[in-house]
Scaffold this motif. Structure first.
Motif, mmCIF file in Angstrom:
data_model
loop_
_atom_site.group_PDB
_atom_site.id
_atom_site.type_symbol
_atom_site.label_atom_id
_atom_site.label_comp_id
_atom_site.label_asym_id
_atom_site.label_seq_id
_atom_site.Cartn_x
_atom_site.Cartn_y
_atom_site.Cartn_z
ATOM 1 N N PRO A 32 0.795 -1.237 0.000
ATOM 2 C CA PRO A 32 0.000 0.000 0.000
ATOM 3 C C PRO A 32 0.825 1.284 0.000
ATOM 4 C CG PRO A 32 -0.080 -1.063 2.147
ATOM 5 C CD PRO A 32 0.578 -2.029 1.216
ATOM 6 N N GLU A 40 0.973 8.506 -8.414
ATOM 7 C CA GLU A 40 0.120 7.650 -7.595
ATOM 8 C C GLU A 40 -0.189 8.283 -6.240
ATOM 9 O OE1 GLU A 40 1.068 3.401 -7.533
ATOM 10 O OE2 GLU A 40 2.771 3.876 -8.806
ATOM 11 N N THR A 41 0.857 8.797 -5.602
ATOM 12 C CA THR A 41 0.676 9.319 -4.256
ATOM 13 C C THR A 41 0.230 10.774 -4.255
ATOM 14 O OG1 THR A 41 3.056 9.761 -4.191
ATOM 15 C CG2 THR A 41 2.292 7.720 -3.203
ATOM 16 N N LEU A 45 -3.885 9.579 -4.640
ATOM 17 C CA LEU A 45 -4.173 9.294 -3.240
ATOM 18 C C LEU A 45 -4.213 10.568 -2.399
ATOM 19 C CD1 LEU A 45 -1.929 6.130 -2.881
ATOM 20 C CD2 LEU A 45 -4.413 6.166 -2.664
ATOM 21 N N LEU A 75 -11.494 6.996 -5.531
ATOM 22 C CA LEU A 75 -10.827 6.486 -4.330
ATOM 23 C C LEU A 75 -11.522 6.895 -3.040
ATOM 24 C CD1 LEU A 75 -7.149 7.308 -5.386
ATOM 25 C CD2 LEU A 75 -8.184 5.037 -5.324
ATOM 26 N N ARG A 97 -6.554 1.049 -2.462
ATOM 27 C CA ARG A 97 -5.568 0.415 -3.335
ATOM 28 C C ARG A 97 -5.972 -1.030 -3.654
ATOM 29 N NH1 ARG A 97 0.421 2.657 -3.139
ATOM 30 N NH2 ARG A 97 0.367 1.154 -4.841
ATOM 31 N N GLN A 142 -0.789 -0.997 -8.745
ATOM 32 C CA GLN A 142 -0.426 0.404 -8.549
ATOM 33 C C GLN A 142 -1.602 1.306 -8.904
ATOM 34 O OE1 GLN A 142 2.848 -1.070 -7.113
ATOM 35 N NE2 GLN A 142 2.485 1.124 -7.058
ATOM 36 N N VAL A 143 -1.619 2.498 -8.313
ATOM 37 C CA VAL A 143 -2.692 3.464 -8.564
ATOM 38 C C VAL A 143 -2.286 4.334 -9.746
ATOM 39 C CG1 VAL A 143 -4.173 5.236 -7.550
ATOM 40 C CG2 VAL A 143 -3.199 3.447 -6.098
#
Length: 492
Positions: A32, A40-41, A45, A75, A97, A142-143
């Motif tokens: 995660p 991604e982050t 997210l 998300l 995720r 992966q996001v």
């Protein structure tokens, strides 16, 4: 009737066995805190975290509105649910995720359906390759907008064919539009595939348009709800990244970048994969052309990253899997073993693909270089959970590893680079703002009174945490080094 029953039972065993293998491999790869790319982050997210928890940072992509809010909004429900189930824990991060990883199992099913149009053997090998190939596994957990868009497209490709029923055609149209909405740069390849498959068939076009229009309108509604004009982000993205050259400033402009990247990632597997693709040209020319169009489009863009080709890569792997079956059937032994009741050669073929994938997975390219481990974020999160820590300083160069979506505590975070007032090894007056700091093991540590408390990470991302006693004070000497202020000041 008896033979048909045996074949159906065998098909079910293969399907569920391969699906279970796909799930197991993805559970093993799931992390995660990991990231293949900073998007991604910090872009997905982090923006969902801002909505759910009310704090986080805004990178330049969202300040200038060059991104759709679609993925962050997707998300939000699972992130909120994770917080309700596990308040203050890590389920807020794990659940969204895991949801996307589950969605990204869709290409495994799609491979079976596309292969089944030729034979059971094609279906088995195609599904096996998408289930076990190292890139398919890693991209799926992966996001990434690329992973989500490819999942939508391949399911659409599985549903869309000349004899498909209208509900399936409508669903294919919706999924193609959704793939384009998630990654609009895939749009030309998706459009070319639709044209090649639908051709002059008005029934197919009616279904595709009927499915696509609601998605397009839904995308416009999301933009309006977030304070934008419909699809303003597409135009702004094109203006800033292409016309104004922001992507060229980022780097990766070599015209040979993609050719070099494919050789780096596929290594010796490149030649057999290319050969297998050629063997399947006749049955899957529309997919192959779509893959080539996507490569050509991205070749024209100055900034290049391997993930931009994921649509092409997964298509080519899928087609190569079926091409390998074609080659098998051209041999005397292959023809004999491909008969009903003799699927031994299929297992051998899958084993060869699996051996190739395992060989690549054990190289440094994938084992160390494909994605960040997430250990810096884990260590930072652990530091901020300590009630004695009132502020944290982290390296500015890799700031996306320390977003609030990972740290998950509403405490001041400072980005320290090489400024005269604000370097990690000599923070000066800025040190008043934090009583914990993190530096890479290869860099100079912060000066006393900071004391090392622990380190975490692997060969390439090992980082250490330092602490001092006392509290924190944010003032004019350190305010400019706060996370969000630094992003604004440096236009990051």
């Amino acid at each position: 009737m008896g033979e048909q029953s045996i074949d159906a039972r065998r098909a079910r065993l293969w399907f569920w066995g391969l699906f279970a293998m796909a799930v197991a491999l993805r559970v093993f790869a799931f992390n995660p805190y990991s990231a293949h790319h900073p998007d991604e982050t910090i872009q997905y997210l982090e923006q969902a975290h801002r909505i759910v928890f009310g704090y986080g940072v805004v990178p330049w992509e969202f300040r200038y509105f060059i991104r759709s809010w679609l993925i962050p909004l997707l998300l939000v429900p699972s992130m909120q649910l994770g917080e309700w189930i596990d308040p203050g824990g890590t389920l807020y991060l794990i659940l969204p995720r895991a949801m996307l990883a589950a969605f990204n199992l869709a290409p495994v099913w799609a491979a079976w359906v596309i292969g089944r149009r030729q034979s059971l053997q094609h279906a088995i090998v195609a599904m096996a390759v998408i289930a076990l190939w190292v890139e398919c596994v890693l991209f799926s957990v992966q996001v990434l907008s690329e992973s989500l868009a490819v999942s939508c497209f391949l399911v659409a490709a599985a549903l869309l064919h000349s004899k498909a029923r209208m509900p399936a055609i409508v669903a294919a149209g919706a999924l193609m539009a959704l793939a384009g909405l998630m990654r609009f740069q895939f749009g030309p390849a998706i459009a070319v595939y639709a044209v090649l498959i639908a051709g002059k068939d008005l029934r197919l076009w009616k279904g595709l348009i009927a499915g696509g229009i609601p998605v397009v309108l839904g995308g416009a509604a999301i933009d309006l709800a977030m304070g934008l004009f419909p699809y303003q982000w597409v135009l702004t993205n094109f203006r800033m990244n292409i016309l104004e050259g922001r992507m060229r400033e980022i780097g990766g402009v070599s015209h040979w970048h993609y050719a070099q990247a494919i050789m780096i990632y596929w290594k010796a597997a490149l030649l057999p994969i290319a050969f297998f693709v050629a063997l399947a040209w006749r049955e899957h020319k529309a997919l192959i052309i779509a893959a080539l169009v996507n490569i050509a489009v991205h070749q024209l863009i100055g900034h290049k990253e391997y993930r931009y080709l994921w649509l092409s890569i997964e298509i080519l792997l899928l087609v190569a899997a079926m091409g390998s079956v074609n080659l098998l059937r051209e041999t005397i032994a292959g023809r004999r073993l491909a008969e009903p009741g003799g699927l031994g050669a299929t297992a051998v073929l899958i084993a060869l693909w699996g051996a190739g994938s395992l060989a690549l997975a054990t190289t440094e390219t994938y084992r160390l270089g494909w994605r960040a481990s997430g250990d810096p974020g884990r260590l930072g999160a652990a530091a901020l959970r300590d009630p004695r820590v009132c502020g944290l300083a982290v390296p500015r160069q890799e700031y996306t590893l320390f977003g609030y979506a990972l740290l998950h505590r509403n405490k001041p975070v400072f980005l320290l680079g090489q400024e005269a007032e604000g370097a990690l090894d000599d923070p000066g007056k800025a040190a008043k703002g934090f009583n914990a700091a993190m530096t890479w093991v290869s860099d100079a540590p912060p000066p006393p009174p900071f004391v090392r408390v622990g380190c975490r990470g692997g060969v390439r991302d090992r980082i250490c945490l330092y602490r001092r006693s006392g509290g924190c004070e944010i003032d004019q000497d350190n305010r400019k080094l706060l996370f969000q202020e630094t992003l604004l000041r440096l236009d990051m």
